[in-house]
Design a protein around this motif. Structure first.
Motif, short mmCIF file in Angstrom:
data_model
loop_
_atom_site.label_atom_id
_atom_site.label_comp_id
_atom_site.label_asym_id
_atom_site.label_seq_id
_atom_site.Cartn_x
_atom_site.Cartn_y
_atom_site.Cartn_z
N ASP A 51 5.67 -1.42 4.74
CA ASP A 51 6.54 -0.62 5.27
C ASP A 51 6.18 0.76 5.14
O ASP A 51 6.72 1.71 6.05
CB ASP A 51 7.62 -0.67 3.91
CG ASP A 51 8.65 -2.03 4.32
OD1 ASP A 51 8.79 -2.34 5.28
OD2 ASP A 51 9.24 -2.42 3.34
N VAL A 52 5.68 1.53 4.23
CA VAL A 52 5.23 2.61 3.88
C VAL A 52 4.43 3.00 5.40
O VAL A 52 4.35 4.23 5.72
CB VAL A 52 4.27 2.95 2.63
CG1 VAL A 52 3.78 4.31 2.61
CG2 VAL A 52 5.07 2.72 1.42
N ALA A 53 3.33 2.25 5.68
CA ALA A 53 2.52 2.40 6.87
C ALA A 53 3.55 2.68 8.06
O ALA A 53 3.06 3.45 9.14
CB ALA A 53 1.42 1.21 7.01
N ARG A 54 4.29 1.70 8.28
CA ARG A 54 5.13 1.87 9.53
C ARG A 54 5.95 3.24 9.31
O ARG A 54 6.47 3.73 10.38
CB ARG A 54 6.24 0.56 9.59
CG ARG A 54 5.37 -0.66 9.82
CD ARG A 54 4.89 -0.77 11.23
NE ARG A 54 4.23 -2.25 11.50
CZ ARG A 54 3.85 -2.35 12.52
NH1 ARG A 54 3.46 -1.15 13.58
NH2 ARG A 54 3.14 -3.42 13.09
N MET A 55 6.39 3.54 8.25
CA MET A 55 7.18 4.82 8.09
C MET A 55 6.41 6.00 8.48
O MET A 55 6.92 6.88 9.19
CB MET A 55 7.61 4.92 6.61
CG MET A 55 8.69 4.22 5.94
SD MET A 55 9.30 4.21 4.27
CE MET A 55 10.09 3.00 4.05
N VAL B 151 8.73 9.29 9.35
CA VAL B 151 9.65 9.07 8.34
C VAL B 151 8.92 10.18 7.25
O VAL B 151 7.96 10.16 6.72
CB VAL B 151 9.91 8.05 7.62
CG1 VAL B 151 10.48 8.03 6.31
CG2 VAL B 151 10.63 6.81 8.59
N THR B 152 9.75 11.04 6.79
CA THR B 152 9.47 12.04 5.73
C THR B 152 10.19 11.80 4.41
O THR B 152 9.76 12.33 3.39
CB THR B 152 9.77 13.43 6.19
OG1 THR B 152 11.19 13.50 6.31
CG2 THR B 152 9.05 13.63 7.73
N LEU C 160 5.44 5.06 -2.17
CA LEU C 160 6.07 6.27 -1.19
C LEU C 160 5.33 7.49 -1.34
O LEU C 160 4.91 8.14 -0.36
CB LEU C 160 7.38 6.29 -1.18
CG LEU C 160 8.26 5.13 -0.92
CD1 LEU C 160 9.55 5.10 -1.70
CD2 LEU C 160 8.31 4.93 0.51
N HIS C 161 5.05 7.91 -2.73
CA HIS C 161 4.54 9.16 -2.93
C HIS C 161 3.05 9.11 -2.35
O HIS C 161 2.58 10.30 -1.71
CB HIS C 161 4.57 9.46 -4.38
CG HIS C 161 4.05 10.91 -4.76
ND1 HIS C 161 4.40 12.07 -4.32
CD2 HIS C 161 2.81 11.08 -5.63
CE1 HIS C 161 3.79 13.08 -4.57
NE2 HIS C 161 2.99 12.55 -5.58
N GLU C 162 2.22 8.14 -2.56
CA GLU C 162 0.74 8.15 -1.84
C GLU C 162 1.00 8.32 -0.51
O GLU C 162 -0.12 8.81 0.19
CB GLU C 162 0.23 6.67 -2.35
CG GLU C 162 -0.16 6.71 -4.02
CD GLU C 162 -0.47 5.41 -4.31
OE1 GLU C 162 -0.46 4.66 -3.53
OE2 GLU C 162 -0.70 5.20 -5.55
N GLY C 163 1.95 7.84 0.39
CA GLY C 163 2.10 7.91 1.65
C GLY C 163 2.75 9.16 1.99
O GLY C 163 2.90 9.27 3.36
N GLY C 164 2.85 10.04 1.13
CA GLY C 164 3.42 11.37 1.76
C GLY C 164 4.94 11.21 2.00
O GLY C 164 5.39 12.06 2.68
N ILE C 165 5.90 10.25 1.60
CA ILE C 165 7.21 10.29 1.91
C ILE C 165 7.90 10.56 0.56
O ILE C 165 7.89 9.88 -0.51
CB ILE C 165 7.51 8.76 2.29
CG1 ILE C 165 6.64 8.49 3.50
CG2 ILE C 165 8.91 8.54 2.62
CD1 ILE C 165 6.66 7.00 4.11
N ALA C 166 8.79 11.43 0.89
CA ALA C 166 9.94 11.91 -0.38
C ALA C 166 10.83 10.83 -0.64
O ALA C 166 11.29 9.92 0.22
CB ALA C 166 10.36 13.25 -0.12
#
Length: 712
Positions: free
Chosen positions: A33-37, A42-43, A74-80
């Motif tokens: 999910d995070v990779a696809r975001m 997605v931010t 999510l945080h590791e992926g840079g997503i707030a």
């Protein structure tokens, strides 16, 4: 307020994302999910909205391990993360242990578990359990660097518009005691000497449950106020618990545009930023005008501050009778519309389409059919486009020179029963005026009467039946200062308790308007059965100043009998029982002009009157010379232009395209194409108006991106 985390990839951009419900999926899917975001641009995601049962499997026991892992991923992926309080749907154990938290309808029937929002907002048990949950979540995550915003509950009152339970009964009595002080004041406000309704104590008062005939109108109006206040109390309780846990991030709850049960005008000051859910119907070729109306309404709730589109659909829905897909390009066009009208965040419901449950047919960013779909391609392309946008100016004072008066308490009063014309749809009437202005590319704010001030050249007040003294004073001052006021029929009829004032009707605005109202002149509704007798329409027309002519138009619903006391007649009724009587009047008052229209015009008539008052008030469009299927909106020095599915159109805008960086001198927009342009001559960093509003002390921040990224 704001946390200290800065997201370098999103701080200066529109936030983009969706509701994320990882509890619906196995844990091994979460990294994908995070990779696809990231692939989709997605931010930010809204997390945990319906997670109460997963977070708290039983009373007194919390399971945060799974939520820790999701937030860290999510945080590791840079997503707030916009972290929800999860209180919108109590888990089954709560109602099994405490059935008194369940709401009831006016017949005493209980709303049971198995859906969502099955709680009585005034229930002390619900508030205790919700408070314990919120405190636990806030204490754990208030300082987590991924959390940039708090999402309280979800769509308050969406399915349960009014609760009539015993908890509501007890709370209503307390609310009335606080409002009126003693029962004699309540009896006076409600006129309880009628039908032997006089109360001897507040303990005799019940909610307006099922009754043999019409309820007391004052009681019904107060119960709507009470309902909105109980929902707001729930929000405020959660907000205060989040703050008590040390959270400094902005706090919001998602609105639903013109939503009758909750008076958002009173709610908005308590939100750090406004967020909204909007679902225009692709089956309606003009639904983009209704969507624009909703954007302008929510923007107007917190003037000069950006807002967040918290929910929309990537494609088809599941809950209308017919759930048409959006046309190719329509989703991005509607997203651009929100940005143009003040949004700094574009989110969807939801990230991954559900595999089970009531909303499994509701579209999502990642469809059940996978990434080889138009929905995924369009969602990813929009993410890439939004990432290219620079920081946008905040909505500025003066973007809109026209105000439409929109007031929740007036809405409640106008749509009450036992009126000269029953079944009037207040929002539909307001939207008819909005559509006419939208077709002329005129930008509009939607404000209560008390906020009609000198920033506007024209104010339109449809069906303003309930007028408080402060409302009348504000509208009078507006006209005296040079504004143009157009008041519709059924104006200034009752006070804030839904009572007639001494002296008849138009007791507060009659002198400004220069007319006296004798009778409301109800007509047969245009859609009534053909065999129902009576006049359905009231044709009107007339000669205007300077030799212009108001072409014959059609009035509906009401054809009031008014008498001119000190006004010019601009149009008269030309058919039926009021032939020759005034239909549209104008009176110079101070430096402005006040007009009164004694009927509800149809679509063509509304457009004709709008064209007349726009010319009289010298209101110019955002961009002139455009076809009706092209929409333009101003945001400081930035103009957004959208072709909503019509023929290719030329838009005479000159400046810089903020997506491509290219210099433009005129745009050619094909169907569903759009552009966001900083007008030629504007400073790269934003307009002077934006700089001025950024320093206003009442602002939470100059733009939502700044709030979420670095605080204020």
């Amino acid at each position: 307020m704001g946390n200290t985390l800065s997201h370098p990839t999103t701080e200066d951009h529109v936030h983009y994302g969706a509701d994320y419900n990882p509890e619906q999926w196995p844990e091994e899917i979460w990294p994908d999910d995070v990779a696809r975001m990231r692939e989709a641009g997605v931010t930010m995601v809204s997390l945990g909205i319906f997670s109460w049962a997963r977070i708290q499997p039983r009373e007194g026991e919390f399971d945060f391990a799974w939520l820790d892992r999701v937030i860290d991923l999510l945080h590791e992926g840079g997503i707030a993360v916009d972290l929800a309080t999860a209180t919108a749907s109590p888990p089954p154990w709560a109602s099994a242990a405490y059935p008194e938290l369940l709401p009831q309808d006016e017949n005493g029937a209980t709303y049971w578990p198995g859906s969502r929002q099955q709680f009585a907002p005034s229930s002390p048990v619900y508030r205790r359990l919700a408070g314990e949950l919120v405190s636990a979540i806030a204490e754990r995550y208030s300082r987590h660097p991924a959390v940039v915003m708090w999402h309280v509950n979800n769509e308050y009152g969406c399915h349960l518009n009014m609760d009539f339970s015993d908890a509501a009964r007890d709370a209503f009595r307390r609310w009335l005691a606080d409002r009126y002080g003693d029962v004699d004041a309540l009896n006076l406000a409600w006129g309880t000497n009628f039908w032997a309704q006089r109360y001897q104590s507040f303990d005799e008062v019940f909610p307006p449950r099922r009754a043999p005939y019409s309820h007391n109108p004052g009681q019904m109006l107060d119960y709507r106020r009470f309902t909105s206040d109980m929902l707001l109390e729930c929000y405020l309780m959660e907000r205060d618990l989040i703050r008590a846990a040390g959270a400094t991030q902005p706090i919001t709850t998602n609105f639903m545009g013109a939503f009758k049960p909750a008076n958002y005008e009173q709610w908005a000051p308590h939100l750090d930023l406004v967020s909204d859910d909007c679902y225009p119907d692709p089956n309606d070729p003009e639904s983009y005008r209704a969507a624009a109306f909703q954007r302008d309404l929510v923007r107007s709730l917190k003037p000069e501050q950006p807002w967040v589109l918290m929910e929309q659909a990537t494609n088809a829905l599941n809950w209308r009778p017919s759930n048409a897909p959006k046309a190719p390009g329509q989703m991005a066009a509607l997203s651009a519309q929100a940005i143009g009208r003040g949004a700094d965040g574009i989110l969807f419901f939801q990230w991954r389409q559900s595999r089970a449950g009531a909303e499994k047919f509701h579209s999502a960013m990642l469809p059940h059919a996978g990434t080889e779909t138009r929905t995924w391609r369009e969602a990813s392309a929009l993410g890439e486009t939004l990432a290219a946008l620079p920081a946008l100016p905040a909505p500025a004072r003066g973007d809109a020179r026209v105000a439409i008066v929109f007031d929740w308490e007036n809405w409640w009063a106008v749509e009450a029963s036992d009126h000269p014309m029953n079944g009037i749809d207040y929002v539909a009437a307001v939207q008819r005026w909005y559509r006419a202005l939208h077709r002329r590319h005129v930008q509009v704010d939607l404000v209560p009467a008390a906020r009609a001030d000198d920033r506007y050249d024209l104010a339109v007040a449809p069906l303003l039946g309930l007028v408080r003294e402060a409302d009348a004073a504000a509208l009078t001052s507006f006209v005296e200062g040079g504004g143009h006021l157009l008041a519709g029929p059924y104006t200034d009829v009752v006070d804030e308790a839904d009572r007639f004032r001494d002296g008849g009707f138009l007791t507060q605005l009659g002198d400004v308007l220069g007319v006296r109202l004798e009778d409301f002149g109800a007509l047969v509704a245009p859609d009534a059965p053909a065999e129902q007798p009576g006049e359905r329409f009231a044709p009107f027309g007339g000669s205007l100043a300077g030799g212009a002519v108001l072409e014959e138009s059609t009035g509906t619903l009401l054809a009031e009998e008014i008498h001119v006391t000190d006004a010019a007649v601009e149009a008269s009724f030309v058919g039926g029982r009021l032939t020759g009587r005034p239909a549209l009047t104008a009176r110079r008052h101070g430096r402005g002009t006040a007009r009164y229209l004694a009927t509800v015009p149809d679509e063509r008539g509304t457009q004709s009157v709008v064209d007349h008052v726009l010319a009289a008030a010298s209101v110019a469009p955002v961009v002139a010379g455009l076809p009706e299927h092209v929409e333009v909106a101003r945001r400081g020095d930035v103009v957004t232009a959208i072709n909503h599915g019509g023929p290719t159109a030329t838009v005479p805008l000159a400046g810089t395209d903020l997506v491509t960086g290219a210099v433009v001198d005129g745009l050619e927009l094909a169907a569903w194409e759009w552009a966001i342009v900083r007008e030629a001559g504007a400073a790269a960093g934003g307009s002077d108006a934006d700089a001025a509003t950024a320093d206003a002390p009442a602002r939470t921040a100059a733009r939502v991106g700044a709030i979420l990224g670095g605080g204020a």
